[in-house]
Design a protein around this motif. Structure first.
Motif, PDB file in Angstrom:
ATOM      1  N   GLU A   1      63.155  77.372 110.373  1.00 25.08           N
ATOM      2  CA  GLU A   1      63.717  77.982 109.176  1.00 25.08           C
ATOM      3  C   GLU A   1      65.243  77.951 109.236  1.00 25.08           C
ATOM      4  OE1 GLU A   1      63.498  82.213 106.687  1.00 25.08           O
ATOM      5  OE2 GLU A   1      62.170  81.862 108.404  1.00 25.08           O
ATOM      6  N   GLY A   2      65.845  77.428 108.189  1.00 25.12           N
ATOM      7  CA  GLY A   2      67.296  77.349 108.144  1.00 25.12           C
ATOM      8  C   GLY A   2      67.872  76.102 108.775  1.00 25.12           C
ATOM      9  N   GLN A   3      67.032  75.310 109.447  1.00 29.53           N
ATOM     10  CA  GLN A   3      67.517  74.087 110.082  1.00 29.53           C
ATOM     11  C   GLN A   3      67.718  72.996 109.039  1.00 29.53           C
ATOM     12  OE1 GLN A   3      64.845  72.480 113.044  1.00 29.53           O
ATOM     13  NE2 GLN A   3      66.380  71.074 113.885  1.00 29.53           N
ATOM     14  N   ASP A   4      68.785  72.216 109.188  1.00 30.08           N
ATOM     15  CA  ASP A   4      69.045  71.108 108.277  1.00 30.08           C
ATOM     16  C   ASP A   4      67.911  70.099 108.362  1.00 30.08           C
ATOM     17  OD1 ASP A   4      70.649  69.273 106.596  1.00 30.08           O
ATOM     18  OD2 ASP A   4      70.782  68.114 108.457  1.00 30.08           O
TER      19      ASP A   4
ATOM     20  N   TYR B   1      65.092  65.629 110.956  1.00 32.68           N
ATOM     21  CA  TYR B   1      64.381  64.353 110.827  1.00 32.68           C
ATOM     22  C   TYR B   1      65.013  63.289 111.712  1.00 32.68           C
ATOM     23  CZ  TYR B   1      62.682  60.015 108.751  1.00 32.68           C
ATOM     24  OH  TYR B   1      62.138  58.765 108.558  1.00 32.68           O
ATOM     25  N   LEU B   2      66.332  63.226 111.733  1.00 34.28           N
ATOM     26  CA  LEU B   2      67.013  62.219 112.550  1.00 34.28           C
ATOM     27  C   LEU B   2      66.764  62.468 114.043  1.00 34.28           C
ATOM     28  CD1 LEU B   2      70.375  61.864 110.605  1.00 34.28           C
ATOM     29  CD2 LEU B   2      68.488  60.219 110.694  1.00 34.28           C
ATOM     30  N   ASP B   3      66.645  63.740 114.434  1.00 29.98           N
ATOM     31  CA  ASP B   3      66.311  64.046 115.835  1.00 29.98           C
ATOM     32  C   ASP B   3      64.919  63.523 116.177  1.00 29.98           C
ATOM     33  OD1 ASP B   3      68.731  65.300 116.254  1.00 29.98           O
ATOM     34  OD2 ASP B   3      67.949  67.339 115.963  1.00 29.98           O
ATOM     35  N   VAL B   4      63.979  63.705 115.255  1.00 25.76           N
ATOM     36  CA  VAL B   4      62.619  63.198 115.472  1.00 25.76           C
ATOM     37  C   VAL B   4      62.628  61.680 115.586  1.00 25.76           C
ATOM     38  CG1 VAL B   4      60.362  62.869 114.365  1.00 25.76           C
ATOM     39  CG2 VAL B   4      61.408  65.140 114.416  1.00 25.76           C
TER      40      VAL B   4
ATOM     41  N   THR C   1      64.091  60.549 100.532  1.00 20.63           N
ATOM     42  CA  THR C   1      63.510  61.736  99.899  1.00 20.63           C
ATOM     43  C   THR C   1      64.163  63.012 100.411  1.00 20.63           C
ATOM     44  OG1 THR C   1      61.691  61.794 101.520  1.00 20.63           O
ATOM     45  CG2 THR C   1      61.304  60.622  99.444  1.00 20.63           C
ATOM     46  N   LEU C   2      64.581  63.027 101.677  1.00 23.59           N
ATOM     47  CA  LEU C   2      65.283  64.198 102.203  1.00 23.59           C
ATOM     48  C   LEU C   2      66.685  64.304 101.605  1.00 23.59           C
ATOM     49  CD1 LEU C   2      64.194  63.974 105.941  1.00 23.59           C
ATOM     50  CD2 LEU C   2      63.532  65.746 104.315  1.00 23.59           C
ATOM     51  N   MET C   3      67.351  63.166 101.460  1.00 20.03           N
ATOM     52  CA  MET C   3      68.696  63.160 100.860  1.00 20.03           C
ATOM     53  C   MET C   3      68.646  63.569  99.387  1.00 20.03           C
ATOM     54  SD  MET C   3      70.664  59.792 102.307  1.00 20.03           S
ATOM     55  CE  MET C   3      71.645  59.851 103.820  1.00 20.03           C
ATOM     56  N   LEU C   4      67.528  63.316  98.742  1.00 19.40           N
ATOM     57  CA  LEU C   4      67.397  63.624  97.317  1.00 19.40           C
ATOM     58  C   LEU C   4      67.608  65.114  97.046  1.00 19.40           C
ATOM     59  CD1 LEU C   4      66.757  62.322  94.550  1.00 19.40           C
ATOM     60  CD2 LEU C   4      64.333  62.819  94.994  1.00 19.40           C
ATOM     61  N   ALA C   5      67.318  65.939  98.046  1.00 21.83           N
ATOM     62  CA  ALA C   5      67.481  67.389  97.883  1.00 21.83           C
ATOM     63  C   ALA C   5      68.945  67.782  97.690  1.00 21.83           C
ATOM     64  CB  ALA C   5      66.894  68.117  99.080  1.00 21.83           C
ATOM     65  N   ASP C   6      69.873  66.880  98.021  1.00 21.32           N
ATOM     66  CA  ASP C   6      71.305  67.170  97.845  1.00 21.32           C
ATOM     67  C   ASP C   6      71.755  67.000  96.397  1.00 21.32           C
ATOM     68  OD1 ASP C   6      71.557  67.668 100.545  1.00 21.32           O
ATOM     69  OD2 ASP C   6      72.220  65.641 101.040  1.00 21.32           O
ATOM     70  N   TYR C   7      70.907  66.387  95.574  1.00 15.60           N
ATOM     71  CA  TYR C   7      71.249  66.164  94.161  1.00 15.60           C
ATOM     72  C   TYR C   7      70.652  67.303  93.325  1.00 15.60           C
ATOM     73  CZ  TYR C   7      72.486  61.405  95.599  1.00 15.60           C
ATOM     74  OH  TYR C   7      73.065  60.317  96.200  1.00 15.60           O
ATOM     75  N   HIS C   8      71.484  67.928  92.521  1.00  9.83           N
ATOM     76  CA  HIS C   8      71.035  69.130  91.809  1.00  9.83           C
ATOM     77  C   HIS C   8      70.996  68.958  90.288  1.00  9.83           C
ATOM     78  CE1 HIS C   8      71.162  71.206  95.621  1.00  9.83           C
ATOM     79  NE2 HIS C   8      72.428  70.841  95.788  1.00  9.83           N
ATOM     80  N   ASP C   9      71.145  67.709  89.815  1.00  7.57           N
ATOM     81  CA  ASP C   9      71.019  67.481  88.384  1.00  7.57           C
ATOM     82  C   ASP C   9      69.545  67.571  87.981  1.00  7.57           C
ATOM     83  OD1 ASP C   9      70.011  64.338  88.182  1.00  7.57           O
ATOM     84  OD2 ASP C   9      71.248  64.756  89.944  1.00  7.57           O
ATOM     85  N   GLU C  10      69.319  67.715  86.708  1.00  4.74           N
ATOM     86  CA  GLU C  10      67.960  67.943  86.202  1.00  4.74           C
ATOM     87  C   GLU C  10      67.019  66.783  86.542  1.00  4.74           C
ATOM     88  OE1 GLU C  10      65.650  68.846  81.941  1.00  4.74           O
ATOM     89  OE2 GLU C  10      67.853  68.833  82.055  1.00  4.74           O
ATOM     90  N   ASP C  11      67.499  65.554  86.388  1.00 10.96           N
ATOM     91  CA  ASP C  11      66.660  64.391  86.644  1.00 10.96           C
ATOM     92  C   ASP C  11      66.236  64.336  88.112  1.00 10.96           C
ATOM     93  OD1 ASP C  11      65.566  61.683  85.766  1.00 10.96           O
ATOM     94  OD2 ASP C  11      66.891  61.082  87.404  1.00 10.96           O
ATOM     95  N   SER C  12      67.178  64.604  89.018  1.00 11.78           N
ATOM     96  CA  SER C  12      66.870  64.555  90.451  1.00 11.78           C
ATOM     97  C   SER C  12      65.895  65.651  90.845  1.00 11.78           C
ATOM     98  CB  SER C  12      68.159  64.674  91.273  1.00 11.78           C
ATOM     99  OG  SER C  12      69.038  63.606  91.011  1.00 11.78           O
ATOM    100  N   CYS C  13      66.099  66.846  90.288  1.00 13.05           N
ATOM    101  CA  CYS C  13      65.191  67.957  90.598  1.00 13.05           C
ATOM    102  C   CYS C  13      63.780  67.669  90.088  1.00 13.05           C
ATOM    103  CB  CYS C  13      65.719  69.253  89.990  1.00 13.05           C
ATOM    104  SG  CYS C  13      67.248  69.844  90.763  1.00 13.05           S
TER     105      CYS C  13
END
Length: 325
Positions: free
Chosen positions: A159-162, A167-170, A242-254
Motif C-alpha cells: 500500500e502506497g508503493q509506486d 513492477y520494474l523491481d519484479v 498500462t501502469l504509466m497510463l495511470a499518470d494521465y488524468h484527462d477524461e479519455d485516459s481515465c
C-alpha cells in the motif's frame, strides 16, 4: 578457443556454438523414464530465442573461454534454469500456450509441470557443479532472485508503493537477473577480471529489463507475435504502458484505464482497447523509456575490451528495442 575477429567468421562461430548447445540441451533434458524425457523436452522442443546462451557465447568471446566444454556447460546452466522457471510460471499463470504450443500444465497437469521444472533445475545444478563454486553461488543467488521476483509479483505492490517502481523491481528479479548472470557466466568462463564481469552484470541486468519492457509494448502494438495481441491486457497482467497510463488524468485516459480494468473477454472489447491504446501518447512514452534503458545498458560496455564481441553486445541493445516478436 578464441573467437574469430572477422565478422562473417564470428557469426559462423556463434551459430556453431548455438547448434552445439541445442544438441546438449536435448541430452541434458533426458530422464531415466521416457515420460520424463518427453515432458522435460516439451518446452525446449518448441524452440525459443536462446537469448541467454547467446549472451554466454558473446560475453565469453570478449576473452578466451577456458574450454569448449565449459562454455557449453555455462550456456546449458543458464538455459535450463530459464526453461525450468517457465514450467513454474505457466502453472502460476494458468497459461495454456507456451511458444506457440500447448503448455506442459495443459498437456499434463500442474503437478507434472512443477516436478519437471524441479527436475530441470536439478539438472542445471548438477552441470554447474563442474564449473566451480563461484558459478554455483551465482546460479543459486540468481534462482533466489527469480523466486523472490515471482513472490513479489504474486503479492503485488505494498500500500502506497509506486506501482511502476514495484513492477520494474519484479522485472529486474524475474528477467534481468538471469540475463545478467548469463553475461557474467560468459565472462567468468573467459577469465575476465572482476571489474569487467561486474560491467557485464550491469549490462545484462539492464538489457533484461529492456527485453521484458519491449515485450510489454509488443503485446499491444504487434500482430506478428507468437501470442495473440492483448493477451496481457485480457489476463490483467500489469505492463509498463498500462501502469504509466495511470499518470494521465484527462477524461479519455481515465475512461481507457477503466476499460482496461474491465471485462475484456469479448474479442470486440479487447480490439477496441488495443485500438485506443495504440493511438495514445503513453505508447510513445513507454517506447522512449525502453530506448533510454537500452542506452544505459550500452553504457556498461565501455569497460569491456573493444572488438567484434563488444560490438555484437552493443547491437543487441538495438535488436531488443526494435524487435516486433
Amino acid at each position: 578457443m578464441s573467437a574469430p575477429q572477422n565478422r562473417d567468421a564470428f557469426e559462423a562461430y556463434v551459430r556453431e556454438r548455438l547448434e552445439e548447445i541445442e544438441t546438449a540441451l536435448a541430452a541434458a533434458a533426458t530422464g531415466s523414464m521416457p515420460f520424463v524425457t518427453e515432458a522435460a523436452r516439451h518446452i525446449i522442443s518448441a524452440g525459443g530465442k536462446r537469448f541467454r546462451p547467446l549472451l554466454v557465447i558473446l560475453a565469453s568471446s570478449l576473452g578466451t573461454p577456458r574450454s569448449a566444454e565449459d562454455l557449453t556447460r555455462a550456456a546449458l546452466v543458464m538455459e535450463l534454469t530459464h526453461v525450468a522457471s517457465l514450467y513454474h510460471d505457466d502453472v502460476m499463470d494458468e497459461a495454456e500456450i507456451r511458444r506457440g504450443a500447448p503448455s506442459a500444465n495443459s498437456v499434463w497437469d500442474n503437478s507434472v509441470a512443477i516436478l519437471i521444472g524441479d527436475y530441470l533445475f536439478a539438472r542445471a545444478s548438477d552441470i554447474v557443479a563442474d564449473l566451480g563454486v563461484d558459478f554455483v553461488r551465482l546460479q543459486a543467488r540468481t534462482f533466489s532472485r527469480l523466486v523472490q521476483g515471482q513472490i513479489a509479483e504474486t503479492v503485488g505492490p505494498a500500500e502506497g508503493q509506486d506501482a511502476v517502481g514495484a513492477y520494474l523491481d519484479v522485472v529486474a528479479d524475474k528477467t534481468g537477473s538471469l540475463i545478467a548472470s548469463s553475461a557474467m557466466f560468459g565472462g567468468m568462463v573467459a577469465g575476465l577480471p572482476d571489474e569487467q564481469v561486474a560491467a557485464l552484470a550491469g549490462f545484462g541486468e539492464e538489457l533484461g529489463v529492456v527485453f521484458q519492457l519491449s515485450d510489454d509494448l509488443i503485446d499491444i502494438t504487434s500482430d506478428s507475435t507468437g501470442k495473440t495481441p492483448g493477451t496481457d491486457l485480457r489476463e490483467g497482467v500489469p505492463t509498463l504502458p498500462t501502469l504509466m497510463l495511470a499518470d494521465y488524468h484527462d477524461e479519455d485516459s481515465c475512461d481507457l484505464l477503466a476499460q482496461i480494468h474491465g471485462d475484456l473477454s469479448d474479442d470486440a472489447a479487447l480490439a477496441e482497447v488495443l485500438r485506443r491504446l495504440r493511438g495514445h501518447a503513453v505508447i510513445e512514452r513507454a517506447g522512449d523509456e525502453v530506448a533510454r534503458r537500452a542506452e544505459v545498458a550500452r553504457g556498461h560496455l565501455a569497460l569491456l575490451p573493444e572488438g567484434i564481441a563488444r560490438d555484437a553486445l552493443s547491437e543487441l541493445c538495438d535488436t531488443v528495442v526494435s524487435r516486433s516478436a
